[in-house]
Write an enzyme that holds these catalytic residues in place. Sequence first.
Site, PDB file in Angstrom:
ATOM      1  N   ASP B 300     -18.210   2.176  68.372  1.00  0.00           N
ATOM      2  CA  ASP B 300     -18.774   2.374  69.702  1.00  0.00           C
ATOM      3  C   ASP B 300     -20.205   2.806  69.524  1.00  0.00           C
ATOM      4  OD1 ASP B 300     -16.614   1.900  71.407  1.00  0.00           O
ATOM      5  OD2 ASP B 300     -15.713   3.795  70.785  1.00  0.00           O
ATOM      6  N   ASP B 337     -27.244  15.286  90.584  1.00  0.00           N
ATOM      7  CA  ASP B 337     -26.568  14.669  89.424  1.00  0.00           C
ATOM      8  C   ASP B 337     -26.710  15.618  88.239  1.00  0.00           C
ATOM      9  OD1 ASP B 337     -25.760  13.223  87.271  1.00  0.00           O
ATOM     10  OD2 ASP B 337     -27.142  11.527  87.594  1.00  0.00           O
ATOM     11  N   GLU B 341     -27.948  12.801  81.857  1.00  0.00           N
ATOM     12  CA  GLU B 341     -28.981  11.847  82.263  1.00  0.00           C
ATOM     13  C   GLU B 341     -29.745  12.358  83.473  1.00  0.00           C
ATOM     14  OE1 GLU B 341     -27.145   8.077  82.922  1.00  0.00           O
ATOM     15  OE2 GLU B 341     -26.394   7.969  80.865  1.00  0.00           O
TER      16      GLU B 341
END
Lengths: 160, 703, 550
Positions: B300, B337, B341
């Site tokens: 991954d 958020d 990120e």
Amino acid sequence: MRTLKSKVFSPAIRIVILMIVTTGIAYPLLVTTIGQTIMPYQSNGSQVVLNGKVVGSELIAQNFNSPKFFQPRNSTDSGSGVDPDITPASAISQIPTISNATGIPANALKTLVDLDIARNRETNALVLAPDYVNVLNINVELAKQYPEVYAQEVSVQGGT
Amino acid sequence: MTTKTKQSIFDKRMFEDSVTKLNPLYLAKKSPVMFTVEAGFFLVLAIGLLPNMSLEFVNENRAFYIESAIILIVTVWFATFSESLSESQARAKVDSLKNLEKEVLAKKLVEGKEVSVVSSSLIVGDRVRVYAGEIIPRDGIVHEGKAFVDESMMTGESNPVFKEKDNPVLGGTKVANDSIVIEITSEAGKSFLDEMVGLIESAKRPKTKNEIALTILLSGLSIIFITVIGTMLFFGYYLGYHMDISVLIALLVALLPTTIGGLLPAIGVAGINRLARDNIVVKSGKGIEAAGDCDVLILDKTGTITEGARRAIAFVPMEKFTEQDIAEAAYASSFSDHTHEGTSIIELANEKKIEPSFMMEIMTGKPVEFSSETRFSGIEFSPKKKLPMQEQTSKSLPRTRVSSKIEELEESNIPVKILKGSIDAILQIATKVNEPELRWKAQEISKNGGTPLAVAVNDVIIGLISLKDTLKKDIRTKLDEVHVSGITTVMITGDNQLTAQVIAKEANIDQIMAEAKPTDKLNRVVEEQQKGHVVGMIGDGTNDAPALAKADVGLAMNRGTAAAREAANMVDLDSDPSKILRVVKLGKQLLMTRGAITTFSIANDIAKYFAILPAMFMKDDPKMEILNVMQLHSPESAVLSTLIFNAVVIPILIPLSLKGVKYKPELPDKTFIKNMMVYGLGGVIFPFAGIKAIDFLLSVFMR
Amino acid sequence: MYESCILNKGRKVTHVDIVILLTVLVGSLGLAVIFGRYIARMIVYEKRPLEKTLGRVENGFYKIIGVDRYEQMTWKQYFLALMITNIIAAGFLMTVLLYQNSLPLSPKPGLSLDLAFNTAASFVTNTNLQHYAGDQQLSIFSQMAGLIFMMFVATASGIAAAFAFIRGFIRKEFGLGNFYVDFTRIIITLLLPISFFSALLLLFLGSPQTLDSTITVGTLQGGSQTITIGPVAALESIKELGSNGGGFFGANSAHPFENPTGISNVFEIILMLVIPLSFPIAYAHLLGRGRGISILVTMLIGFGVMLALGLSEPSGPAGLETRFGSFGSTLFLESSVATNTGAANAALTGMSPNAVIGFFLGMFVQAIPGADGTGMMMMIVFVVLTLFLVGLMVGKTPEFMSMKINPKDVKLAAFVFLIHPALILIPSVLAYTTENAQAILGEQTTPATFTQVLYEYSSASANNGSDYLGTAANTSFWNWSTAWVMILGRYAPIGLMLAIAGSFTLRDRKEVVEPIKTSGFLFVGVLSVMVFVLTALTFFPFLAMGPFSM
């Protein structure tokens, strides 16, 4: 069981019979026929003829009990027991004895030895064998060139 | 004092074990080679003790027989010792784990009340509350609460790990603060810990295919040597040599592959041990062996190759807008958020000293949560909330186009939505944009290895945020090594092709699977396997489980879901995906160690012939003197020194078999030549020197 | 005698020797390139030259035999068909030998049961150990329909087995071919044409070909000489071509009729080498050029070691034929033993101890280059075993041809390697303990007589056929014991190796690069060392007790 028989035994038996006929009978017979037709000399054992009479096979050693002849190897000394050849050294070492017994000059005998060696070289494409002397051939040559010397030994003289 | 806590290497049980294993019945089953040696011991001992067995095949020197017998049984003991030693190491790990598994009292929740029960009575689905300082009774998931959990006893990780709802926890670990309610997910005796203990205990260790094949080969060799020695007795007798049975037995033992035969069990146990030490639990020996064969690794991107935490690195405005515009919009969309990120976007804006003029709206706005259907997130505010104060403030600030746009909307009483998401997701809702320009700019970001996020205010796309992931520390070096070993690496990522390519290039990855869906992993595993590759992969999610199960080497992360752990054939307690590289290396080492010691063992035979054959024949046939290249002292010393050499080689090689042959990532050809030189050629030369040296010592003592 | 020894010691390799060696190498390798390609086509049923004509002839045969040429066999079916065909053929030969007195063409007394059994076993197993003297004891019919036929059968069986074996690594789950089809094709389109033309060439060079059994000639001195003769040329060609080695005469290829000149000597050496050397070439066509050539080189290295041993000490002149000399005899014998033909153009007693060690090496390895077909099979088993160890050494599960080597393969391969020493050593011990060795070799066992006993069983087990004992071993014990050694030494390895192929053919293949290349210098080196070490470790003590002490 039936399938095993028909699938395995039947083709096995047939193939064996077929090959006996093909390889065991047809093949050697065909080679024989061709050989006897176009190469009868080799096919029948490379027989050497002197004065119209067979005096042996050039490939098979024969006994010479007279000291006038070149002697082959002792039969148990070779691999085959019928080695028709001797080494040049052996031939040359026999020259004095033969010369004494026959009165043929040593250098004449030496020439014959060299001639036989040269002939055998040709047989072997010059390079595929060591030098050797064929005992029957050289003795036949002696008998041809000195018929009077060998009159007693070679009974085929004159070809009765 | 430390010796007490630390497991001593030379514990009593190990010695007892190694002696118990001398039982011929055990050896006959476990190690035919050693069984043969032991049979030889009994025979030589009998000859030594029983007088006048035969005048033909025995000589007068009784002491010689006793000495030989002793060396033979010591040879066997060295072999059983090496096995016991590696088992004892395994046991040390098991014991330390077992300590954790002690029966504890658990506070089971029955109709909301805590009831004390013994941990073994818990069944799957039970909920228990665990308070700070208490041991978690069995594997489970957090049902309620948040806490730090100390997992150091299992993983070696010293910092307590934060656990909240739905996180898995392991039985045997300790809650450090607060309390959590745990739902039990494993049956008694089948927890992770039990599995681990069971696997490490060597008794249950099934032989791997290669090990079986090697055992067969060694048995074949042994039978050949038995035939050779057995018939030599007769031929020697008829040829008029004085054949001494003990010398023949000595030759047989010397020729038998005792070194590898003796060390084979130890090598196998050591493999599992070493993984256990690395905190990797192997669920089948097959997994380790397959690891050595791995030639395709599916990795991954996130978490394995990169840190997995993307950070905003740039704001890219559309032509009509400025950096200020996009930064403001991005700020607004990320305000609520709290992901890594999101935070990084705010941080970037702060760095650029950009703050939106409409802070009040943002602060009072309603967050738009990310969902897998919409795949965007952001903020929404209605104009109603407008306050006079705020209006004034905003007016005094220099107006950006975004601010004016928002004002415009507010004035028209239209609700404002500021959203960020993938290009495609945003394009679904915002249409006012020059699409070719957007695509081109997104591509530029991708080309540099970034991930573009589009930001829109209602139906207008303002610009792009460039997010970029960073490579994990050391990953490049590790992957370089993998590369040299001839392993193909495949990186799977949801990123687009361009982004993936950049990362792949930076990390030295061979192939990429970009924009991959979870099911693609399984497909890729199957595809590679059909091509004949041995595939290794790592996974943690439930949707990784089928692929993990299908892969030849599936390494699940301990932090992953139970389904993933169940499907994989090994589990990494540290949850460090890059450990798969270590597993591959270890698998190779395991095979190489067997191969090297086998080669060494067989190569030794050459010198042994040259030591014993002259000893056997020289007395009767001086011509055999030519074989006595080592010029050994006497026939007796030749035989004894060969046997001693044969025996001591086993303990000398124990460290090698436990540690494994040194493995350096390089072309197989090179590895082969190197190992052949060391263990093949070395195996030929070393015994000549060794036997000669022992013979020299013996000749000094014998005098 | 003394003088000739001196002469020999001083002897150096002459230009004649070099020309002979080069002719043999160029001739056998050149022909191997041609026949290797042809054999490759036969294995995968590709178009051969004259395909239409050959196909028509073959179809005729299939019709008579009653087989469907497209039907494929599993390894078990293939092996069963081979066994049954061989048993029936051996039964036929045994009957012929027992009752040759009532059969046509210069009938001679039938052989004893044990000698007939031994001879049938010997010829059907491609061994041709001869406990009889063909020129004295066999009728022309026995030599022809019995032995020539059987030489084709034995050779074709060995080649067919190799075909099936190689297919196991090429094909997947498709069966290993059809034994009857392979057998027919091998005889009709490979062995028979070559034998036919070779027979004509040998005839031309002096080998006789007649249905007469003797000729009687007057000698130069007027005496009379009876010379044994017969269809020698036809037998000689398949004898050498098919790794058979059973001579028309007791003296085998030393006899001037079997091997008349230096040219025939060179030609016979080439005939012996050509098919064994063709197989690695065929392998190169089918499974990779480098791989095939590497196997060829390994075979030649092994053969080179044998030859070097043979030449390291002078042999003869006693027991050697003058026209071949020391070099011609050594080269012939080493080639003959290396290919498990077992033909001899000199008496083994005439060969130096080192030359004999060379012979043993060839018979122990059986794959440098080994007999037609089976030599290649054996070499591949060596390759599999080598790869097993190589795989372990580099940390990869061992594989062959991109297929994993699993415990079952190792088990079967280990059996192949176990059978050989067991079949040599145990019967040798029996020969001594039952006093049968002493009965024919004398009470006192010497390294030389021990060598002869060891050689007899090595030759039998390797299906070689050269021997020291010859007709001296025509006793009940030696006939029965060597017969069973030959049978087990032939069919057990073939069965085991077909089983290996049968299990490989079911295996998944990879398209991936092999961890260690099975070609190139490194591989050749490792394979050679492996072959040498495995052989030396098993047999070293016996060489020390035998030829080394002679």
